[in-house]
Design a protein around this motif. Sequence first.
Motif, PDB file in Angstrom:
ATOM      1  N   LEU A 312       0.682  -1.228  -0.285  1.00 24.82           N
ATOM      2  CA  LEU A 312      -0.543   0.334   0.461  1.00 24.82           C
ATOM      3  C   LEU A 312       1.128   1.171   0.088  1.00 24.82           C
ATOM      4  N   ALA A 315       2.274   1.569  -3.174  1.00 23.51           N
ATOM      5  CA  ALA A 315       0.879   2.526  -3.937  1.00 23.51           C
ATOM      6  C   ALA A 315       0.881   3.563  -3.918  1.00 23.51           C
ATOM      7  N   LYS A 317      -0.975   4.490  -1.513  1.00 25.31           N
ATOM      8  CA  LYS A 317      -2.676   4.273  -1.286  1.00 25.31           C
ATOM      9  C   LYS A 317      -2.758   4.001   0.714  1.00 25.31           C
ATOM     10  N   ASP A 319      -3.082   5.325   5.264  1.00 20.94           N
ATOM     11  CA  ASP A 319      -4.267   5.407   5.108  1.00 20.94           C
ATOM     12  C   ASP A 319      -2.693   6.001   7.452  1.00 20.94           C
TER      13      ASP A 319
END
Lengths: 394, 339, 296
Positions: A312, A315, A317, A319
């Motif tokens: 993640l 990429a 992406k 949080d």
Amino acid sequence: MFNIHDPYLFEDELAEDDRMIMEAAREYCQANLEPRALRGNQDEIFDPEIPKEMADMGLLGASIAEEYGGGGASQTAYGLIAREVERVDSGYRSFMSVQSSLVMVPIEKFGTEEQKKQYLPKLASAEMIGCFGLTEPDHGSDPSSMVTRAVPTDGGWVLNGAKTWITNSPIADVAIVWAKVKEEEEDVIRGFIVETSWKGVSTPHIKDKMSLRASETGELVFQDVFVPETHMFPDIRGLKGPFTCLNSARYGIAWGTVGAAEFCYERSRTYVGERKQFGHPLAANQLPQTKLANMLTDITTMQLLAWRLGQLRDAGKVDPAMISLAKRHNVGKALDIARVARDMHGGNGVTGDYRVIHHVINLESVNTYEGTYDIHGLILGREITGIQAFVPKG
Amino acid sequence: MRVCAVIPCFQEELRSSALEVLTKATIVASSSGGRVEAWLVGPTAEKHSSKAAQYGAATLRVMELEVDSEAKGVNVSLGRRIVDAVDELMTQSTAELATEGAPQPPSLLLFDNTELTKDVLGACGARLDVPVIADVVDLSWDGHQCIAQRPTYASKVMSKVHAEGSVILCSIRAGLFEPDEKPVKATTHRYKSPQTDLLGQVLKELVAPEGDTVDLTEAPIIIGVGRGIADETGKDLVAKLATLIRGEIAISRAHFESGMYSHTLLVGQSGKVVAPRLYLALGISGSIQHVAGMSESHTIIAINKDPEAPIFDLADLGIVGDLYQILPALIHALESTQA
Amino acid sequence: MQHARVLNSGKIQNEWTSIWHIQTEAFFLYSDMSQDRTILVCAKETPDTYSDLSFSGGSVQFSNPRPVLNAYDASALEEALVLSEAHGFRVHVVMIGPEKASETLRKALAMGADEATLLTDAPKDADSAVIAKILAAFVEQFGPDAVIMGRQSQDTDVGLAGGMLADHLQWPWTTNAIGIRFEQEAFWVKRQGDSAQEWIDSPMPCLITCSNNLNDPRIPTLKGIMASKKKPMHIVAIDSLPGGDALSTLAPSTTIESLTPMPERAAGELVEGDLETLVEALMKGLGSIPETGVGS
């Protein structure tokens, strides 16, 4: 065939670069760090050769851009390195995390071109050691109430205040310091690059630490320190600055603790296989078997969380709450595993030779630093319920 | 059918590894109905021919080779010539046997497994273009098929290897067969050595440190010295002990790096493979790589201060304790019994 | 010439295949090597035999599922790199193996080799004799100034391929090197013999096989790993080598029929206690071996 070190074969899923970096890091750590770990912990030695060795291997600033002397590797690779270093000692990983995530990351992300050129190559080559000053004696989980302050002066700032629990500070050449400044009547947190050789900076060593003994920890004390204007990060304001760094470091911890847990599991597996009581290996009993099964199950969840989190991040992406989830879960499980491993080693578990208790006490710190287990629970709680519970309502 | 023991001859005495190969040749020959030949190659070939007959070789093929006297046992001078010698002996003996009216006989060529042989075995196989099986601990042969057992994966696994052909080459691991005298009346054939082109190679220097000329694979008692012997005091104790129990000193990888001993003494997967009557392991933990070089020893006695040391898993007798206390006491005890 | 290609568990890795030099036509052009002398390192991929071993249905499995660069070949490569740093040799590594062996071969590039070739589609169950014939065809085509390789592979411990290759090439060779120098346009090799060490001077071209006691092979650095992506790796089917049709159908002259666990030595008596007890046990143990002369 069931792989008892990687049951869900996550290492097969890694990109070739990342797997090669993992194997090189493992080879270095096992050959060069593991032999120093026992004495390092026992005698509170952080071998001054280690930063240079890590730099030569390219382990400092692995994911920093190559043009600034970094490795240009993926976030996953950075995590895999943390896993190998922490397999040996969380203290060594702390050194590496601070240098890479808490010092090089903010300079790369928030620094001016001059700041990047001046500091990043030297930090990557270990010519300079860095540290990160956010936590203060009276302000740990609540950094927004910090009292360290910079006031404008001719050509720069005057810095006053104190930071504590600063990994690397006694050996650091440079510190990333977060301090309050007044901007349009409001207190705003800004970042500064402070060299420890400057007048008014002191870095006292914290004595009698019982955990992370192979890593240097100290304070940062600023007494009317003049910081040139060129040493302030130009644009970043507020806690977003330090939290960006902490997210990177916490991500490294989520990976690092996989290594610590794997070490404890592997030592326990070997021990109960070799240790005979009542005429049979301990491993022939049901309790040790299910303990090992629990360890491996937890390790598998830790591996998969860390691996997916790396994907993640690569990429773009991610949080911050995802990182909280993995940091909290992985450190918590690693600590559980280390404690059970200590227990499975019986009396031998308290000796240095087996090094499981060494991981137990290190992980007690790791569970607390960079956002405690409970604080990360509150971050997740806020995400789940939409209600923040940091500030008591009593 | 013939089983041929290929014997490099360059020393005053035949090496015991050569006698072991002869003994193995007689065993294989008797079970397969073959004849035993000894192919004696080297500067002392003539001298050793009678000894070969004493150990069961009915046909002696002797090829005296001129080699530089100073460098008798080294690969550039002797070893390199063995490839041509074996090639020549194969051609000539096959022709002789054919003129005697026999069909070309199936031939099994057995070698020892010294560094001298390891250096040339592959080249011999390539030259004759025949199957080669290296480092075998047991084998059977029926004139056409050879089934050999050889340790593999750092001596953790036994591999059963199969080869077929009218000529097959095998090298035999040392120390596994008792040389067994079996005198026969032998006929001797002598051959002229072929010209060997050394392809420009020159021996510059032979480094044989004093007290280091012993061939460990021949020694009945070996004292293996590991990390537990850490200084000159320890080295002196080991030397004293070696004299008292007639042992030769070997080292583990730890001492390859320490510089305390000659590199020639290394035992292990990457050093010599030994199988003495007694291997006395002093302060050797028992890494896979070291064990691969000594696990076939007839008896293993180990002294180590760590009761969990892996060496104790294969030791017939394990002694847990500090070498620096045990060795002086043991030396004292040995001296008083021998006095 | 640059196209996506399936590598590693069937995944397309575009990023790095794009810089691979892939050509499977008759033969291939190497990077400019006209001015450099070249050392060719012959390497093999083996199981990680130093990890835990277990048996499953007559086959051997290791706890580390990933293959490694044969330790002896790693020593050979390390030595080639040291010679290259001192004398400007170009270092090329050749490996015979399946396409997925490219990851192991890439480790050699990450350590510092300049270029690599993976020879694929080897005959099934190739033994040392088959390997040596294939390598001989490659070496004759490639024309290096020296071949340096491990003296054996850490899995089979056979140690024949070097001598076989040298005989095919009719090159001078030296086995079991524990030191290599390059002086006066020749390789000076210190070889470990049975009872002494031999310094042997070999003119070029020559072949050297290395002990793994020669050096400690370097660990690839992160920078080396990233740089290895930009170095040429040629993937060549064996049947495209000169004489390749015959090579790709070579039958092995030796075959492994079975693998069985080595009979384990039973652990004997373990003696702990005071010094007197220990020495007594030792005297008894030594006395039971006639060759020590202790019992007599």
